[in-house]
Design a protein around this motif. Structure first.
Motif, PDB file in Angstrom:
ATOM      1  N   GLU A  37       4.676  35.030 -17.554  1.00 54.72           N
ATOM      2  CA  GLU A  37       4.806  36.484 -17.431  1.00 54.72           C
ATOM      3  C   GLU A  37       6.231  36.914 -17.091  1.00 54.72           C
ATOM      4  O   GLU A  37       6.530  38.113 -17.061  1.00 54.72           O
ATOM      5  N   LEU A  38       7.107  35.954 -16.823  1.00 56.87           N
ATOM      6  CA  LEU A  38       8.497  36.253 -16.476  1.00 56.87           C
ATOM      7  C   LEU A  38       9.411  35.969 -17.662  1.00 56.87           C
ATOM      8  O   LEU A  38       9.164  35.050 -18.444  1.00 56.87           O
ATOM      9  N   PHE A  39      10.468  36.759 -17.776  1.00 55.83           N
ATOM     10  CA  PHE A  39      11.478  36.555 -18.818  1.00 55.83           C
ATOM     11  C   PHE A  39      12.775  36.192 -18.109  1.00 55.83           C
ATOM     12  O   PHE A  39      13.415  37.038 -17.482  1.00 55.83           O
ATOM     13  N   VAL A  40      13.143  34.917 -18.187  1.00 58.00           N
ATOM     14  CA  VAL A  40      14.286  34.397 -17.439  1.00 58.00           C
ATOM     15  C   VAL A  40      15.468  34.193 -18.385  1.00 58.00           C
ATOM     16  O   VAL A  40      15.373  33.450 -19.364  1.00 58.00           O
ATOM     17  N   SER A  41      16.571  34.870 -18.070  1.00 51.50           N
ATOM     18  CA  SER A  41      17.797  34.755 -18.869  1.00 51.50           C
ATOM     19  C   SER A  41      18.895  34.113 -18.034  1.00 51.50           C
ATOM     20  O   SER A  41      18.995  34.355 -16.830  1.00 51.50           O
ATOM     21  N   THR A  42      19.730  33.315 -18.693  1.00 49.71           N
ATOM     22  CA  THR A  42      20.949  32.836 -18.059  1.00 49.71           C
ATOM     23  C   THR A  42      22.071  32.872 -19.089  1.00 49.71           C
ATOM     24  O   THR A  42      21.860  33.253 -20.246  1.00 49.71           O
ATOM     25  N   LYS A  43      23.277  32.500 -18.650  1.00 55.31           N
ATOM     26  CA  LYS A  43      24.446  32.643 -19.521  1.00 55.31           C
ATOM     27  C   LYS A  43      25.326  31.407 -19.438  1.00 55.31           C
ATOM     28  O   LYS A  43      25.562  30.874 -18.348  1.00 55.31           O
ATOM     29  N   LEU A  44      25.808  30.999 -20.603  1.00 54.55           N
ATOM     30  CA  LEU A  44      26.764  29.903 -20.704  1.00 54.55           C
ATOM     31  C   LEU A  44      28.115  30.388 -20.194  1.00 54.55           C
ATOM     32  O   LEU A  44      28.591  31.453 -20.594  1.00 54.55           O
ATOM     33  N   ALA A  45      28.738  29.611 -19.320  1.00 53.84           N
ATOM     34  CA  ALA A  45      30.006  30.023 -18.716  1.00 53.84           C
ATOM     35  C   ALA A  45      31.037  30.390 -19.782  1.00 53.84           C
ATOM     36  O   ALA A  45      31.160  29.723 -20.817  1.00 53.84           O
ATOM     37  N   ALA A  46      31.782  31.447 -19.522  1.00 52.49           N
ATOM     38  CA  ALA A  46      32.744  31.983 -20.497  1.00 52.49           C
ATOM     39  C   ALA A  46      33.818  30.973 -20.873  1.00 52.49           C
ATOM     40  O   ALA A  46      34.398  31.049 -21.963  1.00 52.49           O
ATOM     41  N   GLU A  47      34.097  30.027 -19.985  1.00 48.74           N
ATOM     42  CA  GLU A  47      35.172  29.066 -20.222  1.00 48.74           C
ATOM     43  C   GLU A  47      34.772  27.932 -21.168  1.00 48.74           C
ATOM     44  O   GLU A  47      35.630  27.175 -21.628  1.00 48.74           O
ATOM     45  N   ILE A  48      33.488  27.808 -21.460  1.00 53.32           N
ATOM     46  CA  ILE A  48      33.004  26.688 -22.279  1.00 53.32           C
ATOM     47  C   ILE A  48      33.069  27.074 -23.750  1.00 53.32           C
ATOM     48  O   ILE A  48      32.306  27.924 -24.220  1.00 53.32           O
ATOM     49  N   LYS A  49      33.981  26.445 -24.470  1.00 56.40           N
ATOM     50  CA  LYS A  49      34.203  26.778 -25.878  1.00 56.40           C
ATOM     51  C   LYS A  49      34.213  25.530 -26.761  1.00 56.40           C
ATOM     52  O   LYS A  49      34.986  25.443 -27.719  1.00 56.40           O
ATOM     53  N   GLY A  86      41.836  38.536 -24.743  1.00 56.94           N
ATOM     54  CA  GLY A  86      43.151  37.993 -25.042  1.00 56.94           C
ATOM     55  C   GLY A  86      43.192  37.172 -26.311  1.00 56.94           C
ATOM     56  O   GLY A  86      43.157  37.710 -27.413  1.00 56.94           O
ATOM     57  N   GLY A  87      43.251  35.829 -26.170  1.00 53.93           N
ATOM     58  CA  GLY A  87      43.508  34.932 -27.290  1.00 53.93           C
ATOM     59  C   GLY A  87      42.368  34.795 -28.275  1.00 53.93           C
ATOM     60  O   GLY A  87      41.330  35.454 -28.173  1.00 53.93           O
ATOM     61  N   ASP A  88      42.584  33.904 -29.236  1.00 51.55           N
ATOM     62  CA  ASP A  88      41.632  33.672 -30.318  1.00 51.55           C
ATOM     63  C   ASP A  88      40.756  32.466 -29.975  1.00 51.55           C
ATOM     64  O   ASP A  88      41.234  31.330 -29.926  1.00 51.55           O
ATOM     65  N   TYR A  89      39.477  32.725 -29.753  1.00 44.81           N
ATOM     66  CA  TYR A  89      38.522  31.668 -29.417  1.00 44.81           C
ATOM     67  C   TYR A  89      37.405  31.601 -30.456  1.00 44.81           C
ATOM     68  O   TYR A  89      36.284  31.198 -30.145  1.00 44.81           O
ATOM     69  N   ALA A  90      37.737  31.997 -31.691  1.00 46.11           N
ATOM     70  CA  ALA A  90      36.720  32.074 -32.740  1.00 46.11           C
ATOM     71  C   ALA A  90      36.038  30.726 -32.961  1.00 46.11           C
ATOM     72  O   ALA A  90      34.801  30.640 -33.009  1.00 46.11           O
ATOM     73  N   GLN A  91      36.828  29.662 -33.092  1.00 44.89           N
ATOM     74  CA  GLN A  91      36.243  28.346 -33.336  1.00 44.89           C
ATOM     75  C   GLN A  91      35.416  27.887 -32.141  1.00 44.89           C
ATOM     76  O   GLN A  91      34.316  27.342 -32.304  1.00 44.89           O
ATOM     77  N   GLY A  92      35.917  28.113 -30.943  1.00 47.35           N
ATOM     78  CA  GLY A  92      35.181  27.725 -29.748  1.00 47.35           C
ATOM     79  C   GLY A  92      33.855  28.456 -29.621  1.00 47.35           C
ATOM     80  O   GLY A  92      32.846  27.871 -29.206  1.00 47.35           O
ATOM     81  N   ASN A  93      33.842  29.736 -29.993  1.00 45.99           N
ATOM     82  CA  ASN A  93      32.590  30.490 -29.943  1.00 45.99           C
ATOM     83  C   ASN A  93      31.595  29.977 -30.977  1.00 45.99           C
ATOM     84  O   ASN A  93      30.387  29.934 -30.720  1.00 45.99           O
ATOM     85  N   ARG A  94      32.098  29.575 -32.147  1.00 52.54           N
ATOM     86  CA  ARG A  94      31.189  29.007 -33.152  1.00 52.54           C
ATOM     87  C   ARG A  94      30.602  27.684 -32.656  1.00 52.54           C
ATOM     88  O   ARG A  94      29.424  27.389 -32.890  1.00 52.54           O
ATOM     89  N   GLU A  95      31.418  26.886 -31.961  1.00 57.28           N
ATOM     90  CA  GLU A  95      30.923  25.619 -31.420  1.00 57.28           C
ATOM     91  C   GLU A  95      29.878  25.858 -30.326  1.00 57.28           C
ATOM     92  O   GLU A  95      28.833  25.195 -30.281  1.00 57.28           O
ATOM     93  N   ALA A  96      30.171  26.791 -29.434  1.00 59.21           N
ATOM     94  CA  ALA A  96      29.211  27.110 -28.376  1.00 59.21           C
ATOM     95  C   ALA A  96      27.919  27.660 -28.974  1.00 59.21           C
ATOM     96  O   ALA A  96      26.814  27.331 -28.510  1.00 59.21           O
TER      97      ALA A  96
END
Length: 251
Positions: A37-49, A86-96
């Motif tokens: 009955e619960l909806f539990v969300s969490t988030k991958l740390a922003a630094e992990i790319k 700031g910078g370009d993290y496109a590839q890192g976001n695709r990997e994550a």
């Protein structure tokens, strides 16, 4: 968390960066409400790319929470916090994202999404995605309504969750908003939460105050179209000490 669940809340939002996944997991097990009955969300740390670190972090969240799955996991930001927008993290976001997709396929994550992603960040993910993001969690409130991005997400069937719907508290002293809330017979937070709901988002107010938890859920009224326009067009909301990201840490 147990108090919120007792009032009727079922959407539990946490993150690796908050440092409270262990406590949230304890709350899930001890709150007296069945897990399903619960909806539990969490988030991958922003630094992990990168893929390998993302896979390890996903498993780390499940271990910290003490759960065999989460209902939603988001990439917390398209950039690390110390280089936000700031910078370009496109590839890192695709990997994550690939790591989230694999965990989704394995049943560890029921739904996958992102947070703080602009349209170009989403387009980068969508280019090679096997799974379209289910959610984009964004800063949305009266005075900060990214209408173009909301429309884009809707066109891609990406649900928007609105965090900080009360503008980190900055909007509480706005006399125009106070007057509008008085007209509807509600509090400023209730007005602001209702505003984000009428935008079609899932509103995510944050409070540790039991009475505020109760009142934040009492939003069964309708804001007129004209007043929605006024709230949408508000400008110059000063966040004060919460002006810099990440907001959760007060930095």
């Amino acid at each position: 968390m147990r108090a919120a669940v007792g009032i009727g809340y079922r959407n539990i939002d946490t993150a690796q960066a908050y440092g409270n996944e262990h406590g949230v997991g304890d709350g899930v097990r001890s709150c007296g409400v069945p897990r399903e009955e619960l909806f539990v969300s969490t988030k991958l740390a922003a630094e992990i790319k990168d893929y390998d670190r993302a896979i390890a972090a996903i498993d780390g969240s499940l271990t910290a929470l003490g759960l065999d799955h989460v209902d939603l996991m988001l990439i917390h930001s398209p950039q690390p916090w110390d280089d936000f927008r700031g910078g370009d993290y496109a590839q890192g976001n695709r990997e994550a994202w690939r790591a989230l997709e694999d965990a989704h396929q394995a049943g560890k994550i029921r739904a996958v999404g992102v947070s703080n992603f602009q349209q170009h960040d989403l387009e980068n993910i969508l280019e090679g995605a096997r799974v379209v993001p289910h959610v984009n969690q964004l800063l949305v409130h009266a005075g900060n309504t990214p209408s173009g991005l909301l429309a884009y997400c809707e066109s891609k069937q990406i649900l928007v969750e609105a965090y900080s719907p009360i503008a980190h508290g900055a909007i509480l002293e706005n006399t125009d908003v106070q007057a509008m809330a008085h007209k509807y017979g509600v509090s400023v937070p209730q007005l602001c939460i209702r505003y984000t709901l009428q935008l079609g988002t899932v509103s995510l107010p944050k409070t540790a105050n039991l009475e505020h938890m109760r009142s934040n859920a009492e939003v069964a009224f309708e804001i007129s179209g004209a007043d929605m326009d006024v709230l949408r067009d508000l400008r110059d909301v000063d966040y004060g000490e919460h002006s810099a990201f990440p907001v959760y840490s007060g930095k």
